[in-house]
Design an enzyme around this catalytic site. Structure first.
Site, PDB file in Angstrom:
ATOM      1  N   TYR A 120       0.885  -1.171   0.000  1.00  0.00           N
ATOM      2  CA  TYR A 120       0.000   0.000   0.000  1.00  0.00           C
ATOM      3  C   TYR A 120       0.921   1.218   0.000  1.00  0.00           C
ATOM      4  O   TYR A 120       1.781   1.338   0.879  1.00  0.00           O
ATOM      5  CB  TYR A 120      -0.861   0.030   1.255  1.00  0.00           C
ATOM      6  CG  TYR A 120      -1.878  -1.089   1.372  1.00  0.00           C
ATOM      7  CD1 TYR A 120      -1.508  -2.375   1.760  1.00  0.00           C
ATOM      8  CD2 TYR A 120      -3.227  -0.861   1.103  1.00  0.00           C
ATOM      9  CE1 TYR A 120      -2.436  -3.396   1.872  1.00  0.00           C
ATOM     10  CE2 TYR A 120      -4.180  -1.878   1.225  1.00  0.00           C
ATOM     11  CZ  TYR A 120      -3.769  -3.145   1.608  1.00  0.00           C
ATOM     12  OH  TYR A 120      -4.699  -4.159   1.713  1.00  0.00           O
ATOM     13  N   LYS A 145     -11.797  -5.697   3.846  1.00  0.00           N
ATOM     14  CA  LYS A 145     -12.667  -6.263   4.884  1.00  0.00           C
ATOM     15  C   LYS A 145     -14.024  -6.747   4.367  1.00  0.00           C
ATOM     16  O   LYS A 145     -14.721  -7.474   5.072  1.00  0.00           O
ATOM     17  CB  LYS A 145     -12.910  -5.216   5.988  1.00  0.00           C
ATOM     18  CG  LYS A 145     -11.666  -4.908   6.803  1.00  0.00           C
ATOM     19  CD  LYS A 145     -11.114  -6.156   7.457  1.00  0.00           C
ATOM     20  CE  LYS A 145      -9.765  -5.923   8.111  1.00  0.00           C
ATOM     21  NZ  LYS A 145      -9.114  -7.202   8.464  1.00  0.00           N
ATOM     22  N   TYR A 147      -5.559  -6.114  10.537  1.00  0.00           N
ATOM     23  CA  TYR A 147      -5.444  -6.559   9.144  1.00  0.00           C
ATOM     24  C   TYR A 147      -5.703  -8.060   9.022  1.00  0.00           C
ATOM     25  O   TYR A 147      -6.407  -8.498   8.107  1.00  0.00           O
ATOM     26  CB  TYR A 147      -4.044  -6.223   8.595  1.00  0.00           C
ATOM     27  CG  TYR A 147      -3.970  -6.285   7.078  1.00  0.00           C
ATOM     28  CD1 TYR A 147      -3.454  -7.413   6.435  1.00  0.00           C
ATOM     29  CD2 TYR A 147      -4.420  -5.227   6.291  1.00  0.00           C
ATOM     30  CE1 TYR A 147      -3.384  -7.478   5.047  1.00  0.00           C
ATOM     31  CE2 TYR A 147      -4.366  -5.293   4.898  1.00  0.00           C
ATOM     32  CZ  TYR A 147      -3.851  -6.418   4.293  1.00  0.00           C
ATOM     33  OH  TYR A 147      -3.805  -6.490   2.909  1.00  0.00           O
TER      34      TYR A 147
HETATM   35  C1  PHB Z   1      -7.224  -6.690  -4.443  1.00  0.00           C
HETATM   36  O1  PHB Z   1      -6.356  -7.584  -4.649  1.00  0.00           O
HETATM   37  O2  PHB Z   1      -8.113  -6.431  -5.287  1.00  0.00           O
HETATM   38  C2  PHB Z   1      -7.174  -5.915  -3.152  1.00  0.00           C
HETATM   39  C3  PHB Z   1      -6.244  -6.264  -2.183  1.00  0.00           C
HETATM   40  C4  PHB Z   1      -6.206  -5.554  -0.982  1.00  0.00           C
HETATM   41  C5  PHB Z   1      -7.089  -4.500  -0.788  1.00  0.00           C
HETATM   42  C6  PHB Z   1      -8.032  -4.163  -1.772  1.00  0.00           C
HETATM   43  C7  PHB Z   1      -8.066  -4.870  -2.960  1.00  0.00           C
HETATM   44  O3  PHB Z   1      -7.046  -3.791   0.381  1.00  0.00           O
END
Ligand code: PHB
Ligand code: APR
Length: 388
Positions: free
Chosen positions: A199, A295, A383
């Site tokens: 992220y 989530k 998480y």
């Molecule tokens: C996804 O792989 O689409 C994905 C992964 C984590 C997130 C949101 C989307 O927080």
């Protein structure tokens, strides 16, 4: 259609898993799904499964393919200011998350319902609920030109954020917020840039590096809500993604043609209460979270865990304590997930009007996360998922 014990409106993850869990308690149900089976299976949705979700699915015979194909991640990464902060989920919580697409979860659930001979009605239109405050609610729906009515002891509203069931809650109070941006997402048949999720917070905006498998990458860029997909050809997406990632990461980015692109709005909604009379809501029908915390699917799972447990108690010995407490029990976990999703969104995105002060607050929080085991533990336990 014969009467049943539990009528389930919505054949997505919440509705189908609820039917599966009820079956394990010997409780009969019927699922009414508005779309076709293939349409539901054609939806591309994130799949970051919390440890509790993986454990629950495995406990109910749905773990084999997850074990074979799921990608177990013991860490997650935050990138900002050219550095990467790894949150060691396993070291901080003893748990992990598993990457396993929602489409795969849905496929497994449909296969389980087929194997059990579960009653599922696809392309059920104009579903309407009646006599919810009585001890014998009724449902009406139509398939093609044929209209049907049947009775049930209980109705589960699992029809998602665009369903009808939440409209039957007279005293519902809705807590909502819309975020002033969206996510521009791309799916590409390329190896993910990292074997864990990243992220990223960048002055241009948020970016997320995710995956569906070791050969299928999923990336997102924060974008204005009025973004036109046509103005974002693949090359522009890849260049901007590389810009928003630390050089140590961006230099490893393997690009390729997109096989799916989309823009997702970010909003949050919680409906209180989640039940009235014999109607109980579960999943997106009751609450929606921004995807930042991954989530949505996990909350659908925890809702139906609580609801199936409450219905099992009722049919076992007539007790209604868990049923009466369902909304309160589910909402406690929902609000924790809503808060975490809000916190992650606030921390990692550029908000219009935030200015230098907002940027400095984000940098300070990220510095704290980089150096404090307590801060990392707080993020990690949310998480991987708080206990059911
Ligand atoms: C996804 O792989 O689409 C994905 C992964 C984590 C997130 C949101 C989307 O927080
Ligand atoms: N009648 C019957 N079915 C309906 C109706 C209706 N009036 N309205 C909606 N549906 C169906 C939809 O077609 C969908 O298949 O209900 C299902 C709801 O599924 P989801 O929207 O997937 O919601 P849920 O099962 O709660 O799962 C939540 O799915 O949308 C993602 O991000 C979300 O990961 C989260 C998960």
């Amino acid at each position: 259609m014969a009467d049943t014990q539990v009528a389930i409106v919505g054949g997505g993850p919440a509705g189908t898993l609820l039917a599966h869990l009820l079956e394990s308690h010997g409780i009969e149900s019927v699922v009414l799904e508005r779309r076709s089976r293939d349409y539901v299976l054609g939806r591309i949705r994130a799949g970051v499964l919390e440890q509790g979700t993986v454990d629950l699915l495995a406990a109910h015979g749905l773990g084999d393919r997850i074990d074979r194909e799921g990608l177990r991640h013991t860490g997650v990464n935050l990138a900002a200011g050219g550095r990467v902060i790894r949150i060691d989920l396993a070291a901080r919580t003893g748990k992990a998350v598993t990457i396993y697409g929602q489409t795969q979860v849905q496929t497994d659930l449909y296969e389980a319902r087929d194997a059990a001979g579960g009653a599922m009605v696809f392309e059920a239109e104009d579903v309407a609920l009646h006599d919810l405050e009585s001890d014998r609610p009724r449902l009406t729906y139509s398939v093609g030109c044929e209209s049907t009515t049947f009775g049930a002891d209980f109705v589960a509203g699992c029809d998602g954020s665009h369903g009808v069931c939440s409209s039957y809650l007279p005293a519902v109070r809705r807590y909502a917020t819309d975020y002033p941006f969206g996510w521009l997402g791309i799916l590409a048949a390329t190896p993910p840039v990292c074997d864990e999720l990243i992220y990223a917070n960048h002055p241009n905006g948020f970016a997320l590096c995710s995956m569906r498998s070791r050969q299928l990458s999923r990336y997102y860029l924060q974008c204005p809500m009025d973004t036109d997909l046509e103005e974002w050809p693949d090359d522009r997406f890849w260049d901007e993604l590389r810009t928003r990632l630390p050089a140590t990461v961006g230099d490893n980015l393997i690009t390729g043609p997109s096989i799916e692109r989309s823009i997702t709005p970010l909003h949050s909604l919680v409906s209180e209460p989640m039940q009235v009379g014999r109607l109980h809501l579960a999943g997106d029908a009751a609450h929606v979270v921004p995807p930042t915390g991954a989530k949505g699917l996990n909350l659908a799972v925890s809702d139906v865990h609580y609801l199936s447990r409450a219905l099992a108690a009722y049919y076992r010995d007539g007790s209604t304590g868990l049923l009466n407490a369902y909304s309160r029990t589910a909402l406690s976990r929902v609000w924790n997930a809503v808060r975490f999703s809000w916190w992650m969104t606030q921390l990692m995105h550029r908000f219009p009007g935030d200015g230098d002060f907002g940027l400095r607050m984000q940098q300070t929080e990220l510095d704290y996360l980089a150096t404090s085991r307590a801060a990392q533990t707080a993020m990690a336990e949310n998480y991987v998922g708080l206990p059911l």
